[in-house]
Motif scaffolding. Structure first.
Motif, PDB file in Angstrom:
ATOM      1  N   ASP A  99      -6.446  -5.068  -7.122  1.00  0.00           N
ATOM      2  CA  ASP A  99      -5.068  -5.032  -6.615  1.00  0.00           C
ATOM      3  C   ASP A  99      -4.561  -6.425  -6.252  1.00  0.00           C
ATOM      4  O   ASP A  99      -3.353  -6.644  -6.180  1.00  0.00           O
ATOM      5  CB  ASP A  99      -4.971  -4.134  -5.376  1.00  0.00           C
TER       6      ASP A  99
ATOM      7  N   THR B  35      -2.808   5.508   0.045  1.00  0.00           N
ATOM      8  CA  THR B  35      -3.724   4.460   0.494  1.00  0.00           C
ATOM      9  C   THR B  35      -3.721   4.366   2.011  1.00  0.00           C
ATOM     10  O   THR B  35      -4.782   4.253   2.644  1.00  0.00           O
ATOM     11  CB  THR B  35      -3.356   3.098  -0.118  1.00  0.00           C
ATOM     12  N   ARG B  36      -2.543   4.428   2.615  1.00  0.00           N
ATOM     13  CA  ARG B  36      -2.451   4.348   4.078  1.00  0.00           C
ATOM     14  C   ARG B  36      -3.129   5.545   4.736  1.00  0.00           C
ATOM     15  O   ARG B  36      -3.865   5.389   5.711  1.00  0.00           O
ATOM     16  CB  ARG B  36      -0.993   4.234   4.518  1.00  0.00           C
TER      17      ARG B  36
ATOM     18  N   ALA C 285     -14.084  -0.312  -1.668  1.00  0.00           N
ATOM     19  CA  ALA C 285     -12.614  -0.219  -1.620  1.00  0.00           C
ATOM     20  C   ALA C 285     -12.012  -1.577  -1.262  1.00  0.00           C
ATOM     21  O   ALA C 285     -10.995  -1.982  -1.841  1.00  0.00           O
ATOM     22  CB  ALA C 285     -12.184   0.852  -0.618  1.00  0.00           C
TER      23      ALA C 285
ATOM     24  N   ALA D   1      -5.508   7.493   3.385  1.00  0.00           N
ATOM     25  CA  ALA D   1      -6.949   7.386   3.121  1.00  0.00           C
ATOM     26  C   ALA D   1      -7.596   6.364   4.056  1.00  0.00           C
ATOM     27  O   ALA D   1      -8.703   6.587   4.561  1.00  0.00           O
ATOM     28  CB  ALA D   1      -7.194   7.014   1.666  1.00  0.00           C
ATOM     29  N   SER D   2      -6.906   5.269   4.310  1.00  0.00           N
ATOM     30  CA  SER D   2      -7.429   4.243   5.205  1.00  0.00           C
ATOM     31  C   SER D   2      -7.578   4.785   6.626  1.00  0.00           C
ATOM     32  O   SER D   2      -8.612   4.587   7.269  1.00  0.00           O
ATOM     33  CB  SER D   2      -6.496   3.030   5.202  1.00  0.00           C
TER      34      SER D   2
ATOM     35  N   THR E 252      -5.980  -7.279   1.744  1.00  0.00           N
ATOM     36  CA  THR E 252      -6.766  -6.367   2.570  1.00  0.00           C
ATOM     37  C   THR E 252      -8.094  -6.980   3.002  1.00  0.00           C
ATOM     38  O   THR E 252      -8.431  -6.987   4.186  1.00  0.00           O
ATOM     39  CB  THR E 252      -7.018  -5.045   1.816  1.00  0.00           C
TER      40      THR E 252
ATOM     41  N   HIS F 264       0.838  -1.202   0.000  1.00  0.00           N
ATOM     42  CA  HIS F 264       0.000   0.000   0.000  1.00  0.00           C
ATOM     43  C   HIS F 264       0.869   1.247   0.000  1.00  0.00           C
ATOM     44  O   HIS F 264       1.780   1.382   0.813  1.00  0.00           O
ATOM     45  CB  HIS F 264      -0.915   0.042   1.228  1.00  0.00           C
TER      46      HIS F 264
ATOM     47  N   HIS G  80      -9.469  -3.776  -3.573  1.00  0.00           N
ATOM     48  CA  HIS G  80      -8.197  -4.357  -3.126  1.00  0.00           C
ATOM     49  C   HIS G  80      -8.139  -5.851  -3.453  1.00  0.00           C
ATOM     50  O   HIS G  80      -7.088  -6.364  -3.833  1.00  0.00           O
ATOM     51  CB  HIS G  80      -8.011  -4.158  -1.614  1.00  0.00           C
TER      52      HIS G  80
END
Length: 181
Positions: A170, A86-87, A162, A89-90, A174, A82, A166
């Motif tokens: 991706d 991404t980190r 999301a 946003a998470s 996740t 990630h 993932h």
């Protein structure tokens, strides 16, 4: 499956709390959406709000337990693949979900206790009305409750999409970590 989170996956308690909260939030949203359209003469006119309030209070207690568990058993770190965006946003997304749920439940409490009466939780115990003097308390809390409920349900849907992105695009771990794998 282990009870606690590890550096690789979520444990049974975190997974159970996650899915329990998700199901209850969507259930409360559906119940709330349905009950605001009830007429005064409906047999559910009093019952549905009482169920909604009782479950909301129990959800508040579960969320407190969830926060305590998160402190006792921290979630696994972000996956190495990630990126920074991404980190971030998470973290922001999860903060919004947690904070939003607490504000939603507090606004529900303020609506329900605006008239000075406590909230009976399925007749088992009562949560007293401790905050009652705010001008237009029920109306303002009602607007916050309605708009925030919509925002949280929509955002929870985005959160789910999301996770699916993932998993299917991706092809990372996740989503499967939230199923204990």
């Amino acid at each position: 499956m282990q009870w606690r989170n590890t550096s690789l996956r979520y444990g049974f308690v975190s997974i159970s709390l996650h899915w329990l909260v998700a199901i209850v939030v969507f259930g409360l949203f559906a119940l709330g959406y349905w009950m605001v359209g009830l007429s005064y003469y409906s047999s559910w006119y009093q019952t549905a709000p009482n169920i909604h309030k009782s479950v909301g209070i129990l959800l508040f207690m579960v969320m407190l337990a969830r926060l305590l568990w998160r402190w006792i058993s921290p979630p696994p770190p972000a996956l190495p693949e990630h990126g920074r965006l991404t980190r971030v946003a998470s973290k922001l997304g999860h903060a919004f979900l947690y904070l939003g749920l607490f504000v939603l439940m507090i606004s529900g409490y303020l609506i329900s206790t605006a008239d000075g009466r406590g909230i009976s939780v399925f007749g088992l115990f009562e949560v007293p009305a401790s905050v009652t003097g705010i001008p237009s308390q029920g109306d303002v809390a009602g607007l916050v409750h309605e708009y925030l409920a919509w925002a949280l349900v929509i955002f929870a849907g985005v959160h789910g999409l999301a996770a699916l992105k993932h998993h299917f695009i991706d092809r990372d771990r996740t989503l499967v970590r939230m199923f204990g794998r």
